[in-house]
Motif scaffolding. Sequence first.
Motif, mmCIF file in Angstrom:
data_model
loop_
_atom_site.group_PDB
_atom_site.id
_atom_site.type_symbol
_atom_site.label_atom_id
_atom_site.label_comp_id
_atom_site.label_asym_id
_atom_site.label_seq_id
_atom_site.Cartn_x
_atom_site.Cartn_y
_atom_site.Cartn_z
ATOM 1 N N LYS A 353 0.827 -1.208 0.000
ATOM 2 C CA LYS A 353 0.000 0.000 0.000
ATOM 3 C C LYS A 353 0.862 1.260 0.000
ATOM 4 O O LYS A 353 0.517 2.280 0.598
ATOM 5 C CB LYS A 353 -0.985 0.000 1.164
ATOM 6 C CG LYS A 353 -1.996 -1.147 1.115
ATOM 7 C CD LYS A 353 -3.072 -1.002 2.158
ATOM 8 C CE LYS A 353 -3.999 -2.225 2.169
ATOM 9 N NZ LYS A 353 -4.755 -2.393 0.924
ATOM 10 N N TYR A 433 -7.647 5.535 -3.024
ATOM 11 C CA TYR A 433 -6.489 5.239 -2.165
ATOM 12 C C TYR A 433 -6.747 5.672 -0.722
ATOM 13 O O TYR A 433 -6.451 4.923 0.223
ATOM 14 C CB TYR A 433 -5.241 5.948 -2.694
ATOM 15 C CG TYR A 433 -4.007 5.658 -1.869
ATOM 16 C CD1 TYR A 433 -3.344 4.440 -1.975
ATOM 17 C CD2 TYR A 433 -3.513 6.590 -0.944
ATOM 18 C CE1 TYR A 433 -2.223 4.161 -1.202
ATOM 19 C CE2 TYR A 433 -2.399 6.319 -0.174
ATOM 20 C CZ TYR A 433 -1.754 5.107 -0.303
ATOM 21 O OH TYR A 433 -0.656 4.817 0.472
ATOM 22 N N ASP A 436 -8.967 3.289 0.978
ATOM 23 C CA ASP A 436 -8.275 2.023 1.217
ATOM 24 C C ASP A 436 -7.476 2.083 2.522
ATOM 25 O O ASP A 436 -7.552 1.179 3.367
ATOM 26 C CB ASP A 436 -7.358 1.717 0.030
ATOM 27 C CG ASP A 436 -6.725 0.327 0.132
ATOM 28 O OD1 ASP A 436 -7.287 -0.535 0.826
ATOM 29 O OD2 ASP A 436 -5.666 0.116 -0.492
#
Length: 572
Positions: A353, A433, A436
Amino acid sequence: MARRVAVIGAGVSGLSSIKCCLDEDLEPTCFERSNDIGGLWKFTETSKDGMTRVYRSLVTNVCKEMSCYSDFPFQEDYPNYMNQGKFWDYLQEFAEHFDLLKYIRFRTTVCSVTKRPDFSETGQWEVVTETEGKQDRGVFDAVMVCTGHFLNPHLPLESFPGIHKFKGQILHSQEYKSPEGFQGKRVLVIGLGNTGGDVAVELSRTAAQVLLSTRTGAWVIHRCSNGGYPYNMVITRRYLNFMAQVLPSCVLNWIQERQMNKRFNHENYGLSITKGRKPKFIVNDELPICILCGTVTMKTSVKEFTETSAVFEDGTVEENLDVVIFTTGYTFSFPFLEEPLKSLCTKKIFLYKQVFPSNLERATLAIIGLINLKGSILSGTELQARWATRVFKGLCKIPPSPKLMAEATKKEQLIERGVMKDISKDKLEYITYMDDIAACIGTKPSVPFLFLKDPRLAWEVFFGPCTPYQYRLKGPGKWDGARNAILTQWDRTLKPLKTRIVPDSTKPASMSHYLKVWGVPILLASLLLICKSSLFLKLVQEFPLTNRETSLWRGLHLKSYSLQLTDEGSPW
């Protein structure tokens, strides 16, 4: 559990990392090699210290409501887009408000970060630093690397045959500070990114001629959108992000192209995307005007240089060039890390990530701020830091190292074979993003739940700008002021614009104005019509019509209904 945390760098991501450590009751020590905070946002006249700094005229390309720390909004009188000085003032206010400066050791360079012999058990690191020639060692339970993207200028001279013959001045945009010294010169700027566009526009006011060379072209975005609102606040919304995920890419590209060419035709201006290239966006309000006025001339990529000229791929030649400025970006590296960690961290595919290196058996080192987002980098780095500190404490879990390495290695092999595209260098979708990372922490807002609990707030969260405050509504790090910050974000946006109020100015009435003026009369008229209709029907029922009258009435009624449907666009 981690306690002592080393933070490397006191820029935008370093400051948020210090604060996030304090929020989780960790003990941060920040090492900053310069004498002040802000990183590249601290302007200096020269770059002799080797650090990348902004140029004097730089203006932010993300508006203030979208690029603030999530629990520290900009002051309402700050402009929506600000110069580097004003933005640095905000960073200073943030550091002072949360009392972060006492955790920073200035003029201190990190020499090495190495694993302790018992790393597999403790996850500890040994950090060697140097301050004014004196070295020091310290043991830390975790490390947050906040050195960012802009470390080493990328100067690809080997890609330009004949460049070493060129007798004029050659420099990288890292060395550019102001247009002084370029008066009356013919300047070639190579690279069309945000910096390339800015430098070309600024030099066009003093140089004799500015040439802007690009291989790919770019879509040019203006800071001011339709209606005069900040572009980021109009385009960065959850419902638009949802639509982008649902609609086919061909439809999205068609819509995008139509929108981008609405203000001006990019092909006519030499800015259209080269066929086969990925779409690229830059923020620049003046470049089209400079091209229109002839002070900036668009060129294709350079084929070769001679002593005084440049030959372009389309066969054209520009003579008597004085200066070539490369705005070709930067490379990042981590010279203080040991191998193989050093090399692995430069491959984003091996960062889980975009934060945690995949090869560490203990997740006690995080790379903060090494991201490309279609939105505010500041907001992204803050959320990364919030997540990383909770992982250090053991409150959030990540998959084991063997699994992460296996997945990353497989992706790398597929990319090498051409089966999969390498998207590690592409800009990430901002909301996707952020959500997430927020989901990992437990701070992702639940829109359906909000519609049940707080419809007004839910409406702003889903249909309004996705501002950083949304990630402070719930979960760890919840901020009581988040709701109010969201509901008043447009007030802070409009406040610095309303510096001249004209009391008797005439302006088109808004829909709300019409509703207030005509709402009650229309409602009363509607009720009156309904009452009359009811009375008429009652009379009809009391006095039955003859068969002939009934047939005539039905015919008229059906004809009226048919006409009504036709007027409404029915295929009838």
